[in-house]
Enzyme design. Structure first.
Site, PDB file in Angstrom:
ATOM      1  N   PHE A   1     -46.447  63.931  16.501  1.00  0.00           N
ATOM      2  CA  PHE A   1     -47.220  65.150  16.763  1.00  0.00           C
ATOM      3  C   PHE A   1     -46.827  66.187  15.724  1.00  0.00           C
ATOM      4  CE2 PHE A   1     -48.257  69.316  18.270  1.00  0.00           C
ATOM      5  CZ  PHE A   1     -49.553  69.146  18.731  1.00  0.00           C
TER       6      PHE A   1
ATOM      7  N   ASP B   1     -39.937  67.460  10.382  1.00  0.00           N
ATOM      8  CA  ASP B   1     -40.641  68.418  11.225  1.00  0.00           C
ATOM      9  C   ASP B   1     -39.725  68.776  12.398  1.00  0.00           C
ATOM     10  OD1 ASP B   1     -42.173  69.850  12.978  1.00  0.00           O
ATOM     11  OD2 ASP B   1     -43.950  68.573  12.831  1.00  0.00           O
TER      12      ASP B   1
ATOM     13  N   LYS C   1     -42.395  77.555  16.164  1.00  0.00           N
ATOM     14  CA  LYS C   1     -42.092  77.805  17.569  1.00  0.00           C
ATOM     15  C   LYS C   1     -40.993  78.866  17.765  1.00  0.00           C
ATOM     16  CE  LYS C   1     -44.437  74.024  19.640  1.00  0.00           C
ATOM     17  NZ  LYS C   1     -44.679  72.724  19.041  1.00  0.00           N
TER      18      LYS C   1
HETATM   19  C1  LIG Z   1     -45.832  72.300  18.234  1.00  0.00           C
HETATM   20  C2  LIG Z   1     -45.588  71.438  17.075  1.00  0.00           C
HETATM   21  C3  LIG Z   1     -46.339  71.553  15.887  1.00  0.00           C
HETATM   22  C4  LIG Z   1     -47.512  72.492  15.759  1.00  0.00           C
HETATM   23  O1  LIG Z   1     -47.177  73.828  15.961  1.00  0.00           O
HETATM   24  P1  LIG Z   1     -48.336  74.899  16.293  1.00  0.00           P
HETATM   25  O2  LIG Z   1     -47.622  76.208  16.207  1.00  0.00           O
HETATM   26  O3  LIG Z   1     -48.829  74.587  17.673  1.00  0.00           O
HETATM   27  O4  LIG Z   1     -49.377  74.730  15.254  1.00  0.00           O
HETATM   28  C5  LIG Z   1     -46.005  70.741  14.832  1.00  0.00           C
HETATM   29  N1  LIG Z   1     -45.000  69.862  14.915  1.00  0.00           N
HETATM   30  C6  LIG Z   1     -44.264  69.723  16.036  1.00  0.00           C
HETATM   31  C7  LIG Z   1     -43.141  68.731  16.060  1.00  0.00           C
HETATM   32  C8  LIG Z   1     -44.542  70.496  17.155  1.00  0.00           C
HETATM   33  O5  LIG Z   1     -43.842  70.318  18.279  1.00  0.00           O
END
Ligand SMILES: *Cc1c(COP(=O)(O)O)cnc(C)c1O
Length: 410
Positions: A149, A234, A263
């Site tokens: 994700f 990520d 986040k």
């Molecule tokens: C939430 C998330 C994203 C995307 O972040 P947004 O601020 O919702 O665009 C990307 N990578 C990971 C691992 C995430 O948990």
């Protein structure tokens, strides 16, 4: 009808019904309408209180309205909120310096949302592949993991393996290869002279807090170094204290070339994301090649700096590790009593409920009725990610509530 100051004149049920005709249906929220919050607790429109074990998918690592963060935001709101990057402003240097120092990397590319940080990381990796590695024009590839994700933009969902996220949104950006997660041999086979980067989550959050085998992240680091491509981690959900370390890659003593943050970087107040990386990589960007009107704005930089300052003490990372022991022990005691199994690191857990007891959604709704907020991921899995400020008492309460809900469902 008299209404308390700041309290909505409409009931939860009315507000939920009012959303229906005017709000795109891209979410299916639990039936709770939150009106205020502090720390690990939120309150709905009727004044009912709930313990928040989702913490905005880790955007609220420091809890709701942490005083150091709201103070930084208030102070900045009264001084300067936006310049665009057409001009310098007086908060950006300190933010970038402190974030680079916190992560042990050199340079920062500030953006807003997580998905933008991912897009930016991909663009930087491709540019690096052409300018530095010497990949033939338009041939660069990025290797990603199944069940990833990384956000919701068209490029990002294009290399998702979740049909719900992809179907109906093509055609997609070419140049991505998907390999199974936690499989170094498959990764090795997918990497070649066109590979700009390997992009993975050190722990797969949305997939259900999937933790790779010990040695996987070290293996990715060694493999990418050997192959002459970048390792892009990520850490948008796993980073900034959640797992008991500033970054989840620290559990294996690994330093990626690029780290994607988001986040919690915005302190639960404003969207703040960043690509943090080695100078040799991030310096490939030249003026005009990439940007964002709001990226690195003064309010974001002020809040982001305050977040970095909180993490600089190490107390939140320690707390995640410490409280994580309580979470793991509590969940272990529920295995066989409605919990089929779980994966946890720090204050982050994916809990597989016995499917006979209901879907993750059913369990989430039962917990909601008992005053605990969680979110399901897939099937019968729920995810727990309390604020790192959660107390021992609150964690014990959460675990007792989960036990109660599971017992009632069996
Ligand atoms: C939430 C998330 C994203 C995307 O972040 P947004 O601020 O919702 O665009 C990307 N990578 C990971 C691992 C995430 O948990």
């Amino acid at each position: 009808m008299t209404v308390a100051p700041g309290r909505s004149p409409r009931s939860s049920a009315e507000l939920i019904r009012a959303e229906e005709p005017v709000l795109a249906h891209n979410y299916h929220p639990l039936p709770v309408v939150v009106a205020r919050a502090e720390g690990a607790w939120v309150e709905d429109v009727e004044g009912r209180r709930y313990l928040d074990l989702l913490a905005g998918y880790s955007a609220l690592n420091f809890g709701h309205r942490h005083p150091a963060l709201t103070e930084a935001a208030h102070r900045q709101l009264d001084r300067l909120t936006l310049t665009s990057r057409a001009f310098h402003h007086d908060r950006l240097a300190a933010f970038a310096e402190s974030l680079a120092a916190l992560t042990g990397l050199d340079m920062v590319l500030p953006m807003n949302t997580g998905a933008e940080a991912v897009e930016s990381g991909i663009k930087v990796a491709r540019k690096w592949a052409y300018d530095v590695k010497g990949v033939a024009p338009d041939r660069a590839t990025v290797v990603v993991a199944a069940d990833n994700f990384h956000g919701r933009t068209t490029t990002v969902v294009g290399f998702s393996t979740d049909e719900t996220a992809r179907a109906g949104f093509g055609p997609f950006t070419p140049g991505f290869r998907v390999v199974p997660y936690n499989d170094l041999a498959a990764l090795d086979a997918a990497v070649d002279e066109t590979t700009a980067a390997v992009l993975i989550e050190p722990i797969q959050g949305e997939a259900g807090v999937v933790i790779p085998d010990d040695g996987y992240l070290r293996g990715v680091r060694e493999l990418t170094r050997r192959a002459g491509c970048l390792f892009v981690a990520d850490e948008i959900q796993s980073g900034l204290g959640r797992t008991g370390r500033t970054l989840a890659v620290e559990h294996e003593g690994v330093v990626p070339d690029l780290v994607l943050l988001g986040k919690a970087l915005g302190g639960g107040i404003v969207p703040v994301s960043a690509v943090v990386g080695r100078r040799e990589v991030l310096r490939v960007l030249r003026p005009g090649e990439h940007g964002s009107t709001f990226g690195g704005n003064p309010l974001a930089a002020a809040v982001g700096s305050a977040v970095v300052e909180l993490l600089g003490t190490g107390e939140f990372q320690r707390r995640a590790e410490e409280a994580g022991v309580i979470l793991r022990e509590g969940l272990s005691a529920l295995v066989g009593k409605g919990v089929r199994g779980f994966r946890a690191r720090g204050l982050w857990a994916g809990v597989d409920i016995e499917p006979a007891l209901g879907t993750g959604r059913d369990i989430s709704e039962s917990l909601l009725r008992e005053g605990v907020l969680v979110k399901d991921t897939h099937g019968s899995t729920i995810r727990l990610a309390p604020p790192l400020t959660v107390t021992d008492e609150d964690l014990h309460l959460a675990l007792a509530t989960l036990e109660k809900v599971l017992t009632a469902a069996s």
